[in-house]
Design a protein around this motif. Structure first.
Motif, PDB file in Angstrom:
ATOM      1  N   LEU A 238       0.829  -0.972  -0.082  1.00 53.21           N
ATOM      2  CA  LEU A 238      -0.086  -0.023   0.013  1.00 53.21           C
ATOM      3  C   LEU A 238       0.900   1.367  -0.104  1.00 53.21           C
ATOM      4  CD1 LEU A 238      -3.092   1.075  -0.169  1.00 53.21           C
ATOM      5  CD2 LEU A 238      -2.872   0.878   2.411  1.00 53.21           C
ATOM      6  N   HIS A 239       1.129   1.744  -1.250  1.00 53.82           N
ATOM      7  CA  HIS A 239       1.736   3.011  -1.361  1.00 53.82           C
ATOM      8  C   HIS A 239       1.293   3.652  -2.333  1.00 53.82           C
ATOM      9  CE1 HIS A 239       3.563   1.007  -4.963  1.00 53.82           C
ATOM     10  NE2 HIS A 239       3.932  -0.045  -4.279  1.00 53.82           N
ATOM     11  N   THR A 240       1.869   5.063  -2.746  1.00 51.82           N
ATOM     12  CA  THR A 240       1.199   5.893  -3.753  1.00 51.82           C
ATOM     13  C   THR A 240       1.317   5.298  -5.157  1.00 51.82           C
ATOM     14  OG1 THR A 240       3.346   7.054  -3.809  1.00 51.82           O
ATOM     15  CG2 THR A 240       1.807   7.944  -2.340  1.00 51.82           C
ATOM     16  N   GLY A 241       1.928   4.106  -5.440  1.00 51.13           N
ATOM     17  CA  GLY A 241       1.752   3.476  -6.702  1.00 51.13           C
ATOM     18  C   GLY A 241       0.832   2.596  -6.980  1.00 51.13           C
ATOM     19  N   SER A 242      -0.105   2.437  -5.664  1.00 52.37           N
ATOM     20  CA  SER A 242      -0.852   1.333  -5.561  1.00 52.37           C
ATOM     21  C   SER A 242      -2.217   1.938  -5.350  1.00 52.37           C
ATOM     22  CB  SER A 242      -0.936   0.229  -4.553  1.00 52.37           C
ATOM     23  OG  SER A 242       0.260  -0.536  -4.907  1.00 52.37           O
ATOM     24  N   VAL A 243      -2.350   3.539  -5.920  1.00 50.44           N
ATOM     25  CA  VAL A 243      -3.588   4.289  -5.408  1.00 50.44           C
ATOM     26  C   VAL A 243      -3.751   5.149  -7.018  1.00 50.44           C
ATOM     27  CG1 VAL A 243      -4.765   6.044  -4.356  1.00 50.44           C
ATOM     28  CG2 VAL A 243      -3.402   4.559  -3.027  1.00 50.44           C
ATOM     29  N   MET A 260      -2.078 -12.231   5.815  1.00 47.83           N
ATOM     30  CA  MET A 260      -2.208 -11.655   7.108  1.00 47.83           C
ATOM     31  C   MET A 260      -1.225 -11.412   8.032  1.00 47.83           C
ATOM     32  SD  MET A 260      -5.811 -12.180   7.249  1.00 47.83           S
ATOM     33  CE  MET A 260      -6.379 -12.113   9.100  1.00 47.83           C
ATOM     34  N   GLY A 261      -1.081 -10.070   8.305  1.00 51.13           N
ATOM     35  CA  GLY A 261       0.225  -9.372   9.208  1.00 51.13           C
ATOM     36  C   GLY A 261      -0.274  -8.310   9.799  1.00 51.13           C
ATOM     37  N   PRO A 262       0.750  -7.731  10.457  1.00 55.93           N
ATOM     38  CA  PRO A 262       0.554  -6.795  11.181  1.00 55.93           C
ATOM     39  C   PRO A 262      -0.113  -5.415  10.933  1.00 55.93           C
ATOM     40  CG  PRO A 262       2.920  -6.723  10.638  1.00 55.93           C
ATOM     41  CD  PRO A 262       2.017  -7.942  10.096  1.00 55.93           C
ATOM     42  N   MET A 263      -1.002  -4.906  11.404  1.00 59.89           N
ATOM     43  CA  MET A 263      -1.706  -3.591  10.806  1.00 59.89           C
ATOM     44  C   MET A 263      -0.804  -2.529  10.382  1.00 59.89           C
ATOM     45  SD  MET A 263      -5.256  -3.463  13.212  1.00 59.89           S
ATOM     46  CE  MET A 263      -6.134  -5.029  13.664  1.00 59.89           C
ATOM     47  N   GLY A 264      -0.057  -2.222  11.368  1.00 58.23           N
ATOM     48  CA  GLY A 264       1.067  -1.032  11.161  1.00 58.23           C
ATOM     49  C   GLY A 264       1.768  -1.356   9.990  1.00 58.23           C
ATOM     50  N   PHE A 265       1.902  -2.396   9.306  1.00 57.49           N
ATOM     51  CA  PHE A 265       2.788  -2.326   7.879  1.00 57.49           C
ATOM     52  C   PHE A 265       2.024  -1.449   6.944  1.00 57.49           C
ATOM     53  CE2 PHE A 265       4.102  -4.201   3.927  1.00 57.49           C
ATOM     54  CZ  PHE A 265       5.544  -4.004   4.073  1.00 57.49           C
ATOM     55  N   ASP A 266       0.829  -1.718   6.453  1.00 54.13           N
ATOM     56  CA  ASP A 266      -0.094  -0.926   5.625  1.00 54.13           C
ATOM     57  C   ASP A 266       0.037   0.596   6.091  1.00 54.13           C
ATOM     58  OD1 ASP A 266      -0.563  -3.037   4.254  1.00 54.13           O
ATOM     59  OD2 ASP A 266      -2.801  -2.798   4.287  1.00 54.13           O
ATOM     60  N   VAL A 267      -0.185   0.892   7.225  1.00 54.67           N
ATOM     61  CA  VAL A 267      -0.136   2.407   7.655  1.00 54.67           C
ATOM     62  C   VAL A 267       1.110   3.077   7.653  1.00 54.67           C
ATOM     63  CG1 VAL A 267      -0.601   3.770   9.607  1.00 54.67           C
ATOM     64  CG2 VAL A 267      -1.998   1.876   9.272  1.00 54.67           C
ATOM     65  N   GLY A 268       2.313   2.303   7.909  1.00 52.65           N
ATOM     66  CA  GLY A 268       3.456   2.906   7.815  1.00 52.65           C
ATOM     67  C   GLY A 268       3.995   2.894   6.271  1.00 52.65           C
ATOM     68  N   ALA A 269       3.583   1.887   5.541  1.00 52.78           N
ATOM     69  CA  ALA A 269       4.102   2.056   4.079  1.00 52.78           C
ATOM     70  C   ALA A 269       3.181   3.462   3.485  1.00 52.78           C
ATOM     71  CB  ALA A 269       3.498   0.874   3.165  1.00 52.78           C
ATOM     72  N   VAL A 270       1.850   3.581   3.678  1.00 53.62           N
ATOM     73  CA  VAL A 270       1.657   4.685   3.115  1.00 53.62           C
ATOM     74  C   VAL A 270       2.229   6.337   3.750  1.00 53.62           C
ATOM     75  CG1 VAL A 270      -0.513   6.272   3.129  1.00 53.62           C
ATOM     76  CG2 VAL A 270      -0.937   3.887   2.716  1.00 53.62           C
ATOM     77  N   ILE A 271       2.445   6.244   5.049  1.00 53.93           N
ATOM     78  CA  ILE A 271       3.154   7.283   5.690  1.00 53.93           C
ATOM     79  C   ILE A 271       4.545   7.472   4.980  1.00 53.93           C
ATOM     80  CG2 ILE A 271       4.012   8.446   7.878  1.00 53.93           C
ATOM     81  CD1 ILE A 271       1.777   7.167   9.213  1.00 53.93           C
ATOM     82  N   ALA A 272       5.228   6.451   4.924  1.00 53.69           N
ATOM     83  CA  ALA A 272       6.698   6.466   4.300  1.00 53.69           C
ATOM     84  C   ALA A 272       6.716   7.053   2.994  1.00 53.69           C
ATOM     85  CB  ALA A 272       7.229   4.990   4.204  1.00 53.69           C
ATOM     86  N   ASN A 273       5.673   6.747   2.150  1.00 53.75           N
ATOM     87  CA  ASN A 273       5.637   7.078   1.010  1.00 53.75           C
ATOM     88  C   ASN A 273       5.437   8.596   0.940  1.00 53.75           C
ATOM     89  OD1 ASN A 273       5.063   5.302  -2.079  1.00 53.75           O
ATOM     90  ND2 ASN A 273       5.626   4.154  -0.072  1.00 53.75           N
ATOM     91  N   PHE A 274       4.734   9.059   1.528  1.00 56.53           N
ATOM     92  CA  PHE A 274       4.565  10.623   1.767  1.00 56.53           C
ATOM     93  C   PHE A 274       5.700  11.240   2.254  1.00 56.53           C
ATOM     94  CE2 PHE A 274      -0.130  10.068   2.156  1.00 56.53           C
ATOM     95  CZ  PHE A 274      -0.433  10.340   1.215  1.00 56.53           C
ATOM     96  N   LEU A 275       6.583  10.747   3.145  1.00 53.25           N
ATOM     97  CA  LEU A 275       7.632  11.281   3.278  1.00 53.25           C
ATOM     98  C   LEU A 275       8.925  11.174   2.305  1.00 53.25           C
ATOM     99  CD1 LEU A 275       8.132   9.651   7.240  1.00 53.25           C
ATOM    100  CD2 LEU A 275       7.568  12.251   6.471  1.00 53.25           C
TER     101      LEU A 275
END
Length: 287
Positions: A238-243, A260-275
């Motif tokens: 989940l990053h800006t190339g998948s939107v 099925m994995g840790p929720m924070g991974f999707d959230v962190g991937a989005v935030i990291a792409n913004f950074l």
């Protein structure tokens, strides 16, 4: 040569119309005769074949998995089953988030092919952000997508038997998980063929990462959590190339890395792409 299941044929812009014509609901959606349909291959897919198909009455996008990484070739084999996991994830995302993903029209397990809603005039968000476009609806849409898809596939909402069934259903998507385990949690901290950075300007930073034992220990702990903490169904990439989006509408695409994995991974991937986008803006100015 990589072996493929019986009946699998990689499609081309000339063969796809005849393939789609065999599926009545797709032929009806496009309208007219197959020789009136226009098929365009989209050349920017890293892993898969992607086509746009236009008919007299409608249009659709068609995505087909190849038995290897499209961008690399047969030297990097990849299982066709990734289309199966993408279809499962898209179906679940549509159930939970509605309009925030493209609508599925048809799935062919043998061909590893998904026909879905064509998103136009949407563009890949990464391209829009590089161009400095503002997306006022995105924050509300992506937070809704993550909140609903993560909460309702976790122990917070599911019964124990349903949760275990989901873990089992996605447990075979190991090849895609391995890509993440290598490219995010392993290779950046060692000498690896796929590592890239702006040379020679970032050479000292790359060397510092390789030599930082505390960083590598911390990342190893995160990798263990990624591999063992089955909290919820993740998009997985989940990053800006998948939107794909406009200023009014947001769609999340390409969940073939789902597991099925840790929720924070999707959230962190989005935030990291913004950074990453923020820190790269100086380099894009004037282009």
């Amino acid at each position: 040569m990589i072996s493929t299941p019986e009946g699998y044929v990689a499609q081309t812009s000339t063969s796809l119309a005849a393939c789609l014509a065999k599926v009545p609901q797709l032929a009806e959606r496009l309208g007219g005769k197959p020789d009136a349909w226009r098929v365009e291959e989209v050349g920017d897919g890293n892993l898969n074949l992607v086509f746009k198909v236009y008919g007299p009455q409608g249009a659709m996008a068609v995505k087909q998995a190849l038995p290897y990484v499209r961008l690399v070739g047969e030297s990097w084999p990849l299982p066709l089953s990734r289309a199966h996991y993408e279809h499962m994830a898209l179906s679940e995302h549509e159930r939970l988030t509605g309009r925030l993903v493209p609508k599925i029209y048809h799935y062919d397990e043998t061909l590893a092919l998904i026909a879905m809603e064509l998103l136009e005039p949407h563009i890949i968000m990464r391209h829009g952000m590089i161009g400095g476009i503002e997306y006022p609806q995105f924050a509300a849409d992506i937070s809704t997508f993550m909140a609903r898809s993560l909460f309702f596939t976790s122990d917070l909402a599911l019964s124990a038997d349903r949760k275990k069934a989901m873990i089992g259903a996605f447990s075979g998507n190991t090849a895609l998980c391995k890509i993440t385990e290598d490219l995010i949690f392993t290779d950046p901290y060692r000498v690896a063929d796929l590592n890239r950075w702006t040379k020679p300007y970032l050479d000292p930073y790359a060397a510092r990462w390789r030599e930082d034992d505390d960083l590598k220990i911390a990342v190893s702990r995160l990798k263990l959590k990624f591999m063992s903490s089955a909290e919820a169904m993740l998009h997985g990439d989940l990053h800006t190339g998948s939107v794909m989006l406009t200023t009014e509408d947001t769609r999340v695409i390409d969940p073939e890395f789902a597991f099925m994995g840790p929720m924070g991974f999707d959230v962190g991937a989005v935030i990291a792409n913004f950074l990453i986008n923020y820190f790269s803006q100086d380099g894009h100015e004037g282009k």
